[in-house]
Design a protein around this motif. Structure first.
Motif, short mmCIF file in Angstrom:
data_model
loop_
_atom_site.label_atom_id
_atom_site.label_comp_id
_atom_site.label_asym_id
_atom_site.label_seq_id
_atom_site.Cartn_x
_atom_site.Cartn_y
_atom_site.Cartn_z
N ASP A 150 0.83 -1.21 0.00
CA ASP A 150 0.00 0.00 0.00
C ASP A 150 0.86 1.25 0.00
OD1 ASP A 150 -2.27 -1.50 -0.03
OD2 ASP A 150 -2.71 -1.28 2.12
N LEU A 151 1.92 1.22 0.83
CA LEU A 151 2.79 2.38 0.92
C LEU A 151 3.53 2.64 -0.38
CD1 LEU A 151 4.26 1.92 4.50
CD2 LEU A 151 2.69 3.69 3.74
N LEU A 152 3.94 1.56 -1.04
CA LEU A 152 4.61 1.73 -2.32
C LEU A 152 3.68 2.37 -3.34
CD1 LEU A 152 6.61 -1.62 -2.59
CD2 LEU A 152 7.57 0.68 -2.36
N ARG A 153 2.43 1.89 -3.35
CA ARG A 153 1.47 2.48 -4.28
C ARG A 153 1.21 3.94 -3.91
NH1 ARG A 153 -0.95 -2.72 -3.90
NH2 ARG A 153 -2.32 -1.99 -2.24
N TRP A 154 1.06 4.18 -2.61
CA TRP A 154 0.84 5.56 -2.18
C TRP A 154 2.06 6.41 -2.50
CZ3 TRP A 154 3.83 8.38 1.15
CH2 TRP A 154 3.35 9.66 1.45
N GLY A 155 3.27 5.86 -2.26
CA GLY A 155 4.49 6.60 -2.52
C GLY A 155 4.62 7.00 -3.97
N GLU A 156 4.25 6.09 -4.87
CA GLU A 156 4.31 6.42 -6.29
C GLU A 156 3.30 7.53 -6.63
OE1 GLU A 156 5.41 6.28 -10.32
OE2 GLU A 156 6.39 5.64 -8.47
N THR A 157 2.11 7.43 -6.04
CA THR A 157 1.11 8.47 -6.26
C THR A 157 1.58 9.80 -5.70
OG1 THR A 157 -0.67 6.83 -6.16
CG2 THR A 157 -1.29 9.13 -5.83
N ALA A 158 2.15 9.76 -4.50
CA ALA A 158 2.64 11.00 -3.89
C ALA A 158 3.79 11.59 -4.69
CB ALA A 158 3.11 10.72 -2.46
N ARG A 159 4.67 10.73 -5.20
CA ARG A 159 5.78 11.22 -6.01
C ARG A 159 5.26 11.92 -7.26
NH1 ARG A 159 8.75 10.04 -10.38
NH2 ARG A 159 7.35 8.35 -10.93
N LEU A 160 4.25 11.31 -7.90
CA LEU A 160 3.68 11.93 -9.09
C LEU A 160 3.01 13.26 -8.76
CD1 LEU A 160 2.23 8.81 -10.93
CD2 LEU A 160 4.20 10.19 -11.61
N ARG A 161 2.32 13.28 -7.60
CA ARG A 161 1.69 14.54 -7.21
C ARG A 161 2.72 15.63 -6.98
NH1 ARG A 161 -1.78 11.42 -3.78
NH2 ARG A 161 -0.44 11.97 -2.03
N ALA A 162 3.89 15.25 -6.49
CA ALA A 162 4.92 16.22 -6.16
C ALA A 162 5.57 16.82 -7.39
CB ALA A 162 5.98 15.58 -5.26
N ILE A 163 5.56 16.11 -8.52
CA ILE A 163 6.29 16.59 -9.69
C ILE A 163 5.41 16.88 -10.89
CG2 ILE A 163 8.38 15.39 -8.97
CD1 ILE A 163 7.82 13.29 -11.12
N THR A 164 4.10 16.64 -10.76
CA THR A 164 3.23 16.84 -11.92
C THR A 164 2.11 17.83 -11.62
OG1 THR A 164 1.86 14.93 -11.29
CG2 THR A 164 3.65 14.53 -12.85
N ASP A 165 1.55 18.34 -12.69
CA ASP A 165 0.42 19.25 -12.63
C ASP A 165 -0.87 18.42 -12.67
OD1 ASP A 165 -1.11 21.78 -13.05
OD2 ASP A 165 -1.47 20.86 -15.01
N SER A 166 -1.76 18.66 -11.72
CA SER A 166 -2.94 17.81 -11.58
C SER A 166 -3.91 17.94 -12.75
CB SER A 166 -3.67 18.13 -10.27
OG SER A 166 -4.06 19.50 -10.25
N LEU A 167 -3.99 19.10 -13.39
CA LEU A 167 -4.95 19.29 -14.48
C LEU A 167 -4.50 18.60 -15.76
CD1 LEU A 167 -7.50 20.65 -15.67
CD2 LEU A 167 -6.04 22.63 -16.23
N THR A 168 -3.25 18.78 -16.13
CA THR A 168 -2.78 18.32 -17.44
C THR A 168 -1.99 17.02 -17.40
OG1 THR A 168 -0.72 19.57 -17.23
CG2 THR A 168 -2.61 20.71 -18.21
N GLY A 169 -1.46 16.66 -16.22
CA GLY A 169 -0.58 15.50 -16.15
C GLY A 169 0.84 15.80 -16.60
N LEU A 170 1.10 17.04 -17.03
CA LEU A 170 2.46 17.44 -17.37
C LEU A 170 3.28 17.62 -16.09
CD1 LEU A 170 1.68 20.20 -20.02
CD2 LEU A 170 2.25 17.81 -20.47
N TYR A 171 4.59 17.74 -16.25
CA TYR A 171 5.41 18.07 -15.10
C TYR A 171 5.09 19.48 -14.61
CZ TYR A 171 8.17 13.92 -16.14
OH TYR A 171 8.56 12.63 -16.36
N ASN A 172 5.48 19.76 -13.35
CA ASN A 172 5.26 21.10 -12.81
C ASN A 172 6.54 21.93 -12.88
OD1 ASN A 172 6.83 20.14 -10.68
ND2 ASN A 172 5.08 19.81 -9.34
N ARG A 173 6.43 23.18 -12.48
CA ARG A 173 7.56 24.10 -12.55
C ARG A 173 8.76 23.58 -11.76
NH1 ARG A 173 8.65 29.70 -13.14
NH2 ARG A 173 6.46 30.17 -13.56
N ARG A 174 8.52 23.08 -10.58
CA ARG A 174 9.62 22.63 -9.73
C ARG A 174 10.43 21.54 -10.43
NH1 ARG A 174 8.97 19.65 -3.83
NH2 ARG A 174 11.15 19.06 -3.59
N PHE A 175 9.74 20.55 -11.00
CA PHE A 175 10.45 19.46 -11.66
C PHE A 175 11.24 19.97 -12.86
CE2 PHE A 175 10.93 16.13 -14.81
CZ PHE A 175 11.45 15.09 -14.06
N LEU A 176 10.61 20.83 -13.66
CA LEU A 176 11.30 21.34 -14.84
C LEU A 176 12.56 22.11 -14.45
CD1 LEU A 176 10.14 22.59 -18.12
CD2 LEU A 176 11.22 24.34 -16.72
#
Length: 333
Positions: A150-176
């Motif tokens: 569960d934590l691994l699945r959550w961790g992957e989701t959290a990682r994606l949330r941290a580096i992506t834009d929720s509307l478009t699925g593109l990366y966010n400013r911080r990651f770029l």
């Protein structure tokens, strides 16, 4: 340090000492210090330095991890005789979980320095100690597999949330920005041609005003889908804010970046975007929009040798494209 019969019984029954002789047992326990924790008291928190391990004599301890949304997830229960906190001192790493006494709890504490003294002064005892830790860790992993999955699945989701834009699925400013900086700060910095493109959509505010912000979001999301069709696998597309986007193109010359920018501009212009909404009289209305875009392009080392310099150069070129009438691509000067 004297110990009560109850203490000795809890320690003897601990898997940590199962393979030790009485002499070895006494050698280890001479290093232990007793501590008491009240119900609800935190023994250590996730992220704290790991400087000691704990063996429970009486009471009960739970280990939890922070899910990043203000909630905690319980991952393990520790009963008398069990031990915890050892991996942080073995790996010299911060605590990976928060451990809290859920009732009045007594523990013995082995300081990290004493742990390594044992290894240095009593290597045979240390081998048995580390062997016991290894066996219990294997058992702990087996028992906790569902939590870990569960934590691994959550961790992957959290990682994606941290580096992506929720509307478009593109990366966010911080990651770029971090990705761009890491490429420019590498051993081959300045020598590599890394292109940066900045884009924004023409007159998106007019769409928001005429049809609502939901329509504007639909346009932004549709345009983001075009990027994946034009860009290469190694290219990075990010949504900076609102209708502003940026792109990092590794190992790409200015001429190549200008060509890719032009293909992006044309692809966005050719994109039909259907919208539907209910007007003030309750009638369903439908329309098909098209959107134009401007892009500014900069490349290292010609226009800058750092991430901020390249982004600023590309942004200046973008402003120039807008000033010259929009729907065009301009290279930095």
């Amino acid at each position: 340090m004297s110990k009560s019969p109850l203490d000795n019984e809890a320690l003897i029954n601990s898997p940590l000492f199962a393979a030790m002789s009485e002499l070895e047992f006494n050698a280890v326990t001479a290093f232990l210090e007793r501590h008491h924790y009240h119900k609800g008291e935190i023994i250590f928190s996730e992220g704290d330095p790991g400087q000691e391990m704990f063996i429970i004599l009486t009471g009960h301890v739970v280990a939890t991890v922070n899910l990043g949304n203000g909630k905690q997830r319980k991952i393990y229960d520790f009963e008398p005789g069990r031990f915890f906190g050892e991996m942080a001192i073995i790996e010299d790493a911060p605590r990976s979980a928060t451990c809290t006494a859920t009732e009045e709890t007594d523990v013995f504490v082995l300081q990290g320095l004493d742990f390594y003294r044992l290894i240095f002064e009593h290597p045979m005892i240390a081998l048995k100690l580390l062997g016991a830790i290894s066996q219990v860790m294997t058992s702990w992993l087996d028992e906790s597999s569902r939590f870990l999955n569960d934590l691994l699945r959550w961790g992957e989701t959290a990682r994606l949330r941290a580096i992506t834009d929720s509307l478009t699925g593109l990366y966010n400013r911080r990651f770029l920005e971090e990705s761009l900086n890491s490429r420019l700060e590498g051993p081959n910095k300045v020598k590599r041609n890394i292109s940066v493109m900045m884009m924004d959509l023409d007159r998106i505010h007019e769409i928001n005003n005429a049809y609502g912000e939901a329509a504007g979001d639909k346009v932004i999301k549709a345009v983001a889908g075009v990027f994946r069709q034009v860009l290469r696998d190694a290219d990075i597309a990010a949504r900076l804010a609102g209708d502003e986007f940026a792109f990092v193109l590794p190992d790409t010359s200015l001429e190549e970046a200008m060509s890719i920018s032009e293909r992006l501009r044309l692809a966005v212009s050719a994109l039909p975007i259907p919208l539907s909404w209910t007007d003030s009289q309750g009638r369903l209305q439908e329309i098909e929009l098209s959107i134009k875009t401007c892009l500014g392009v900069a490349v290292s080392p010609q226009h800058g040798t750092t991430g901020p310099e390249l982004l600023a150069a590309a942004d200046a070129a973008l402003r120039k494209a807008k000033d010259q009438g929009r729907n065009r691509v301009i290279a930095a000067e």
